[in-house]
Structure formats: structure tokens, C-alpha cells
Design a protein around this motif. Structure first.
Motif, PDB file in Angstrom:
ATOM      1  N   LEU A 297     -10.463  -9.908  20.226  1.00  0.00           N
ATOM      2  CA  LEU A 297     -11.512  -9.835  19.211  1.00  0.00           C
ATOM      3  C   LEU A 297     -10.687  -9.604  17.874  1.00  0.00           C
ATOM      4  O   LEU A 297     -11.477  -9.491  16.836  1.00  0.00           O
ATOM      5  CB  LEU A 297     -12.421  -8.551  19.153  1.00  0.00           C
ATOM      6  CG  LEU A 297     -13.479  -8.570  20.688  1.00  0.00           C
ATOM      7  CD1 LEU A 297     -14.465  -7.681  20.512  1.00  0.00           C
ATOM      8  CD2 LEU A 297     -14.103 -10.120  20.570  1.00  0.00           C
ATOM      9  N   SER A 303     -19.080  -8.551  14.218  1.00  0.00           N
ATOM     10  CA  SER A 303     -20.228  -8.230  15.455  1.00  0.00           C
ATOM     11  C   SER A 303     -19.803  -8.914  16.780  1.00  0.00           C
ATOM     12  O   SER A 303     -20.566  -8.806  17.842  1.00  0.00           O
ATOM     13  CB  SER A 303     -21.470  -8.942  14.879  1.00  0.00           C
ATOM     14  OG  SER A 303     -21.752  -8.431  13.752  1.00  0.00           O
ATOM     15  N   GLN A 305     -18.182  -9.594  20.512  1.00  0.00           N
ATOM     16  CA  GLN A 305     -18.050  -8.929  21.444  1.00  0.00           C
ATOM     17  C   GLN A 305     -17.423  -9.725  22.727  1.00  0.00           C
ATOM     18  O   GLN A 305     -17.634 -11.005  22.765  1.00  0.00           O
ATOM     19  CB  GLN A 305     -19.559  -8.177  22.026  1.00  0.00           C
ATOM     20  CG  GLN A 305     -19.282  -6.827  22.899  1.00  0.00           C
ATOM     21  CD  GLN A 305     -18.058  -5.878  22.417  1.00  0.00           C
ATOM     22  OE1 GLN A 305     -17.022  -6.212  22.649  1.00  0.00           O
ATOM     23  NE2 GLN A 305     -18.482  -4.931  21.633  1.00  0.00           N
ATOM     24  N   SER A 324     -17.473  -4.244  27.490  1.00  0.00           N
ATOM     25  CA  SER A 324     -17.364  -4.685  25.985  1.00  0.00           C
ATOM     26  C   SER A 324     -15.983  -3.924  25.753  1.00  0.00           C
ATOM     27  O   SER A 324     -15.468  -3.052  26.130  1.00  0.00           O
ATOM     28  CB  SER A 324     -18.351  -4.231  25.368  1.00  0.00           C
ATOM     29  OG  SER A 324     -18.299  -2.777  25.224  1.00  0.00           O
ATOM     30  N   ASN A 329     -18.078   1.704  19.513  1.00  0.00           N
ATOM     31  CA  ASN A 329     -18.201   0.864  18.254  1.00  0.00           C
ATOM     32  C   ASN A 329     -19.767   0.526  18.277  1.00  0.00           C
ATOM     33  O   ASN A 329     -19.805  -0.559  18.765  1.00  0.00           O
ATOM     34  CB  ASN A 329     -17.297  -0.110  18.445  1.00  0.00           C
ATOM     35  CG  ASN A 329     -17.202  -1.129  16.778  1.00  0.00           C
ATOM     36  OD1 ASN A 329     -18.075  -1.151  16.243  1.00  0.00           O
ATOM     37  ND2 ASN A 329     -16.058  -1.612  16.558  1.00  0.00           N
ATOM     38  N   ASN A 331     -21.001  -0.965  15.446  1.00  0.00           N
ATOM     39  CA  ASN A 331     -21.158  -2.454  15.098  1.00  0.00           C
ATOM     40  C   ASN A 331     -21.198  -3.560  15.833  1.00  0.00           C
ATOM     41  O   ASN A 331     -21.874  -4.374  15.689  1.00  0.00           O
ATOM     42  CB  ASN A 331     -19.801  -2.434  13.839  1.00  0.00           C
ATOM     43  CG  ASN A 331     -20.201  -1.394  12.453  1.00  0.00           C
ATOM     44  OD1 ASN A 331     -21.059  -1.208  12.430  1.00  0.00           O
ATOM     45  ND2 ASN A 331     -18.858  -1.218  12.074  1.00  0.00           N
ATOM     46  N   ARG A 332     -20.312  -3.330  16.937  1.00  0.00           N
ATOM     47  CA  ARG A 332     -20.151  -4.344  17.844  1.00  0.00           C
ATOM     48  C   ARG A 332     -21.083  -4.220  19.365  1.00  0.00           C
ATOM     49  O   ARG A 332     -21.084  -4.768  19.883  1.00  0.00           O
ATOM     50  CB  ARG A 332     -18.649  -4.617  18.348  1.00  0.00           C
ATOM     51  CG  ARG A 332     -17.746  -4.969  17.608  1.00  0.00           C
ATOM     52  CD  ARG A 332     -16.327  -5.237  18.365  1.00  0.00           C
ATOM     53  NE  ARG A 332     -15.238  -5.375  17.361  1.00  0.00           N
ATOM     54  CZ  ARG A 332     -14.981  -6.511  16.852  1.00  0.00           C
ATOM     55  NH1 ARG A 332     -15.734  -7.587  17.056  1.00  0.00           N
ATOM     56  NH2 ARG A 332     -13.775  -6.724  16.154  1.00  0.00           N
ATOM     57  N   ARG A 540     -22.155 -12.311  20.765  1.00  0.00           N
ATOM     58  CA  ARG A 540     -22.710 -11.337  20.119  1.00  0.00           C
ATOM     59  C   ARG A 540     -23.772 -10.563  20.913  1.00  0.00           C
ATOM     60  O   ARG A 540     -24.456 -11.368  21.598  1.00  0.00           O
ATOM     61  CB  ARG A 540     -23.284 -11.733  18.587  1.00  0.00           C
ATOM     62  CG  ARG A 540     -22.362 -11.905  17.453  1.00  0.00           C
ATOM     63  CD  ARG A 540     -22.976 -12.259  16.361  1.00  0.00           C
ATOM     64  NE  ARG A 540     -23.767 -11.221  15.758  1.00  0.00           N
ATOM     65  CZ  ARG A 540     -24.497 -10.945  14.683  1.00  0.00           C
ATOM     66  NH1 ARG A 540     -23.917 -12.049  13.532  1.00  0.00           N
ATOM     67  NH2 ARG A 540     -25.113 -10.015  14.219  1.00  0.00           N
TER      68      ARG A 540
END
Length: 684
Positions: A297, A303, A305, A324, A329, A331-332, A540
Motif C-alpha cells: 500500500l 483509502s 486496503q 487488512s 488505521n 482512514n483505511r 477500498r
């Protein structure tokens, strides 16, 4: 007479004294027996362990403390020897209270006018730890003595020592030797150096003032006092102590392992009262794949994943589970376990479609099939790149992941047959609207990454179901049911093993398939060798489209990297079974040579179009346009250059086509009945 009277009085005195002593002893024994002991069983951290016993993750107890359960086997024997020698050298000889130590402490206090040393035994310290009591007040000390005496009557010395190594304080929210060793040395307590063992002996005497991460000077001085005392007690030589004094003091606390956090949460939620959960996860591989997910990533949208699963398809054991990247996190949405999320599988179901067709005798890998513009009722699928390849072998259609051919085969099978095949493979797909349509073949169904890895594990196991599992000792009993014949499963694996690998990846390493869902929401890569199977999902977590995301570009390189992290030589796929027909197209039985999509009938095309010009192998001069001619066949005609339509619904048999770029060019023509002809020409 006087002598007899004195003797009689002495006997009475002795008898009265003995009676008094016996009564006092009985009352003392009763006092000890009536001691209200604190709870001996304390809550300990729930632990999740890997296949080799390595700690994957631990959870704090209710009050936020780290308290890893320990037996004496969990602790370095050298530490136990040093602890007893420093704290309570007559531990195995007293009954909870050491009278000699008390006399020594009292004499030193009188001589120096202050308390110089304590007289607490390890049993008394355990009593204080169990009650979380103080040592400063006399009533607290007497209570410890009473509890210590009672403990000695009910527990063995080993059990008392076990209580100490579980409850000793080490500063902050650390309790017990195992938690301290993890936090200060980042290692199990089973293998400590002399310097480390001495440090752990010293800290509990004043755990907050001697925290290595906060007061390194204090704890270093305390460690030196421990080492000097051990030299005096002949447990260490002077040289050993001097070397240990040079050992570094940890200046920070290490975090506790948090490997496979999503699976750990799942394991604990499934059996919440279990103290230790033993999983099939390989801790080294898990750590490697979590690092791989992190690097995958790097440079991606914040965003984005990724999720990765890797298993041994021979046994069904899951060896790595990356739900993940960045579990915490937000945000992700790292807290979402994307191995379990329902997503569209894109093209990853195509191998099963063709496998079912092979099973039913509808096709063979070398059967020719048309890739041309086709309407299936109101459904008009397109290839992902918008290009049509004309007539080609099914082997090539699967390797190129073409949509029109697989929908044609699905129509011949019936979508319900595909869904039934998924269920036989151990998958419960979620069908939008409840009724499957032809779009199922292209990803119009909800499945999880776990589902897809399970499906491909079955393909790797010659078409037999292989349900995957992650808790040791809980291997499923439903394995071994056949959903594809051995022959058809081998055909699929043989085709997928020839799919070109990503850039710089080894060819022939895996049988694998990529997929991209509608709207570029999901990028997939699933593959296997002769022993292992793995799957990668990227996208995402909220299901938002990721423009430009393709499984072949994003997920496939990660899949090959995941297999490389095994650090093992590739395991070859199985050889062809006896029933496999490994022949060229020309040697196929006539019914298997050509697949007619619309009614699933096989026949040699008759009366189809034939290219009159340019003939196959012709060389053309570069020009703005060139003329193409067709004879036979039924108008209207569709003309294609390199698979891309350039003239549609042309009724004339002679047309002008735009001159293609220089080099080899494939010219194709398709008539109204779907019959086609093509030629390869070279443009100078």
C-alpha cells in the motif's frame, strides 16, 4: 520428704506447661486453619498462539494489566535459582516464615537504630501480592504472616513459587515474569541472560522506582546489588557477575505482539472463556505477509486496503491471515476483516465455469470458441478491454480472461449449475435478487476472499472440497467431496499455470487467476502450487470504485510475493491423470472441436465466410486504406482488426478498411450466423 515434694511440684509444673503449650499450639493451628485466604486464581491475559507455540497476540485483563499466565516451565531455571538465593535462601526449609531471618532483621535494626533488611519470605510476598496489601504497618505484616502460614499448609512450594512468577509487579501495568520479559527484552522468559535474570529479580522490590524505561540508573544499581549478593552466596562467580553488570539496561518497553489481529479477535469471540487459543498460523509467515501488505500500500491512495490469505491445501490449515493492513488505521478502515467481506469476484470464477463444462463433455481446453459481439437476450457483455479476438481455443480464452466465451459456456451450462458447483465446492454465494443469471460468471455474485481461496484449494486438490480451518485440532470432517472430476480440475490447473506471470515473477510457479470487479471496486489474484494456495484482495473497504485498479497489475504481484515469503522451493502441480486427453485441436473428436455458443451445440462450421482478400500470410504495402473481400457466409458482416470492430452491419462483400499500424495484423470477419474467418497479414 522435701525432695519428693519438689519433684512432685516440678512434674505438675511441666504437665501444666505442656498442657498450656498444647492448648496454645492447637489454638494457633486453629487460627491458621481459619485464615480467610484471598482468591488464589487470578484473571490472566487471554493469549493467542501460533502453530509453533509462538505468541501471536495477548489481551490485557479487565483492569488493563498485562498478566501472562506462567508455569515454572515458562521461566528460565537460572532466574528461579537467583530469585530464591536473593529473596529467600531458606525457601524450601521454612513453613512460610523464616525465624532466622526475623532474628537477623531485628538484631540489625537494634544495632543500627533503623531497619536495615527485611525478613519477608517469598511466601509472605505472595501473600501481600494476593491481597495487594502493604508491608509498612504492623497489622499488615501480621496479616501476611498468617496468610503465608496458611498458604504453606495448602500449597506446595512449587505452587507458591508459581504464584510469585505470575503476580510479581514489574512497573506500570506489568505483572508476572513473562509479561516483564516480553515488555523489557522482547523475548520469552524461558531464555534469559544472567544480566536479564538479575534485573527481573531486582525490579519487584520497588517496581515503580526501578522501571528500566523510566529509571535506568536506579534499576542498574539494584541489579548490581543482586549480582553482588549472588556472588556472596556462591551462586555466581565474580567474573560472571562483572560480565552481567556490563549488560545493557532496556530504555524502552516493547509492544506486545499483535499478529493476525482480526483472526485473534475472531478466535476469542468464538470461545470467550478459553485462556489460550492455539491456531494453525505460522508466526514467521504471518509477520512476513503483514509486512508485505504494508509495502503493497506504500504510495497508494490512503483509502486503499489489502487482504491476504495463505493455506496448505493438502491439510486445509490456514498459515497466514491478513485481514487488512494497519489494523488500527481508521482512514483505511483497518478494523474491517476483508477476508470475510462479501465482494464481487470479478473473473475469478471463470476457471470453475470451464471446469464444469469439461466435466459435462461440453468442451475441452483445445475446443475452439468465438469471441465476438454477442447479445444474450437483453444482456450484452463486453470484454474488459473492449477488444474481440474472434475464434480461439478455450485455453486461450481463459488465459486472456475473455468475457464473451465464458458467458456463452455459462449459458450452455445454465447459471444454476454454476451456483450449484460453487456450493459443492463449499461456498455459499450471495445471489442478488435470489435468482442467478449469466452475470454470475463475470462476478455478479457475493463471495469472500475466504470463499475464493477455498474454491482454489479444491481445484488444487484435484476437484475435491478442501474446507480451510484456523484452530488447531478442529480440522473439518466434510472434506473430500468431489465437485469436479480429477481430469477437469487438472485441465484448469494446466491452463492457469501457463498464464504469464507479473513482471520479474517466475514463470510456471503458480496456477493463478486474476479478477477485477465491475467499476474497479475489487482487484483479485488467487493461485496455487502443488501444496499451497493463496488469495489477495485489493480495493477500498467501503466498496468505493478505484479507477484504474486491475487484479493483474495490483493483486498478482502481491500473490507471487506471498509465495516467495514461504522461503521454500516451488511444489510442482500434479501430473495429468490417466483420463486427461492431452492432444492438439486437430486430434480432438469432432464434437469437441468447435463450440457453438447460442445453443451449446458442437458442429464443424459449414457455409461460413471465407476471406478472399487479403489471404492468410499476405504482405500489404502501407497505405491509408486497403480493400478486404469476403465470399460465402451470410450478410451482414462485422469486420475486426486485431480484435477491435472497425465495420459493423456491412452488407457489402467488399469493404474499405483503415490501414492498421505496421507489423503483423489479424483481420477477422463474422457473418450474421456468428461464423467467422480470419487471416494473419503483415503490413510493411
Amino acid at each position: 520428704m522435701m525432695s519428693r515434694w519438689i519433684t512432685w511440684r516440678a512434674l505438675v509444673f511441666v504437665a501444666v506447661f505442656l498442657l498450656f503449650a498444647a492448648t496454645l499450639r492447637d489454638r494457633f493451628d486453629q487460627w491458621i486453619a481459619e485464615t480467610d485466604l484471598p482468591p488464589l486464581i487470578q484473571e490472566t491475559s487471554v493469549e493467542v498462539l501460533g502453530r509453533n507455540g509462538a505468541l501471536l497476540r495477548a489481551y490485557t485483563v479487565a483492569d488493563g494489566r498485562w498478566r501472562l499466565k506462567a508455569t515454572l516451565d515458562h521461566v528460565d531455571p537460572r532466574y528461579l535459582e537467583m530469585l530464591i538465593a536473593f529473596e529467600d535462601k531458606r525457601f524450601y526449609g521454612h513453613n512460610g516464615v523464616d525465624p532466622l531471618a526475623m532474628l537477623r532483621a531485628a538484631a540489625q535494626a537494634v544495632w543500627n537504630g533503623r531497619i536495615v533488611s527485611g525478613a519477608s519470605t517469598l511466601t509472605m510476598q505472595v501473600a501481600r501480592l494476593l491481597e495487594d496489601g502493604s508491608t509498612g504497618r504492623w497489622e499488615g505484616k501480621f496479616r501476611q504472616i498468617r496468610v503465608a502460614l496458611a498458604l504453606e499448609r495448602q500449597l506446595s512450594k512449587e505452587e507458591i513459587l508459581t504464584l510469585y512468577v505470575n503476580r510479581a509487579p514489574f512497573g506500570g501495568n506489568l505483572e508476572g515474569v513473562r509479561a516483564a520479559s516480553r515488555a523489557y527484552f522482547d523475548k520469552p522468559a524461558t531464555r534469559l541472560t544472567t544480566a536479564q535474570a538479575a534485573l527481573l529479580v531486582a525490579i519487584p522490590q520497588s517496581p515503580e522506582r526501578r522501571r528500566p524505561d523510566l529509571h535506568s540508573g536506579e534499576v542498574q544499581a539494584a541489579r548490581e546489588r543482586v549480582l553482588d549478593r549472588l556472588v556472596d552466596g556462591k551462586l555466581l562467580t565474580t567474573e560472571e557477575a562483572e560480565v552481567a553488570k556490563l549488560g545493557s539496561i532496556p530504555h524502552q518497553r516493547y509492544g506486545f505482539p499483535k499478529l493476525a489481529p482480526h483472526l485473534s479477535d475472531r478466535a476469542v469471540a468464538t470461545i470467550p472463556l478459553l485462556e489460550a487459543h492455539s491456531l494453525t498460523i505460522d508466526s514467521r509467515l504471518q509477520q512476513q505477509l503483514e509486512a508485505l501488505a504494508q509495502s503493497a500500500l506504500r504510495g497508494q491512495n490512503l483509502s486503499m486496503q489489502v487482504a491476504i490469505l495463505l493455506a496448505d491445501h493438502r491439510t486445509g490449515e490456514i498459515l497466514a491471515w491478513v485481514g487488512s493492513e494497519a489494523y488500527e488505521n481508521s482512514n483505511r478502515r483497518g478494523f474491517v476483516d476483508m477476508t470475510q467481506a462479501l465482494r464481487s469476484p470479478g473473473s475469478t470464477l471463470k476457471p470453475l465455469v470451464y471446469g464444469l463444462a469439461f466435466d459435462q463433455g461440453l468442451a475441452h481446453p483445445e475446443t475452439l470458441i468465438d469471441d465476438r459481439p454477442t447479445a444474450f437476450g437483453a444482456y450484452f457483455p463486453q470484454n474488459f478491454d473492449g477488444v474481440f479476438r474472434g475464434t480461439l481455443p478455450i485455453r486461450k480464452a481463459l488465459q486472456l480472461s475473455l468475457n464473451i466465451p465464458v458467458v456463452s459456456v455459462t449459458e450452455a451450462l445454465g447459471p444454476a449449475q454454476l451456483v450449484a458447483g460453487l456450493k459443492r465446492a463449499g461456498i455459499e454465494p450471495v445471489i442478488p435478487g435470489g435468482q442467478p443469471g449469466l452475470a454470475v460468471a463475470l462476478g455478479g455474485v457475493g463471495v469472500t476472499l475466504m470463499d475464493l481461496v477455498t474454491l482454489y484449494a479444491g481445484l488444487a486438490e484435484s476437484g475435491q472440497t478442501r474446507e480451510l480451518y484456523w484452530r488447531q485440532g478442529e480440522a473439518p470432517e466434510r472434506n473430500g467431496h468431489r465437485f469436479l472430476s480429477e481430469k477437469s480440475a487438472w485441465y484448469v490447473g494446466d491452463i492457469l499455470s501457463d498464464v504469464p506471470p507479473p513482471l520479474n515473477a517466475p514463470a510456471g510457479r503458480l496456477a493463478y487467476k486474476t479478477g477485477t470487479s465491475y467499476g474497479h471496486r475489487d482487484a483479485w489474484a488467487i493461485g496455487y502450487d502443488g501444496r499451497y494456495v493463496a488469495g489477495v484482495w485489493m480495493g477500498r473497504a467501503d466498496g468505493t470504485s478505484v479507477p484504474g485498479a486491475f487484479g493483474g497489475e495490483l493483486a498478482a504481484p502481491i500473490l507471487f510475493e506471498a509465495f516467495a515469503r514461504l522461503n521454500k522451493p516451488p511444489v510442482p502441480l500434479s501430473p495429468p491423470p490417466a483420463a486427461a486427453l492431452t492432444v492438439a485441436h486437430s486430434e480432438l473428436p469432432t464434437p469437441l472441436k468447435y463450440f457453438k455458443a447460442r445453443d451449446a451445440a458442437f458442429e464443424e462450421p459449414a457455409g461460413g465466410p471465407e476471406l478472399a482478400f487479403p489471404p492468410d500470410g499476405a504482405a500489404l504495402q502501407g497505405m491509408d486504406i486497403f480493400v478486404a473481400k469476403v465470399r460465402d457466409g451470410e450478410a451482414p458482416f462485422t469486420w475486426l482488426l486485431n480484435g477491435a470492430p472497425v465495420r459493423i452491419q456491412e452488407r457489402a462483400r467488399e469493404v474499405e478498411l483503415p490501414n492498421p499500424s505496421k507489423g503483423f495484423v489479424t483481420l477477422s470477419v463474422i457473418d450474421a450466423q456468428g461464423r467467422s474467418a480470419r487471416s494473419e497479414v503483415f503490413v510493411q
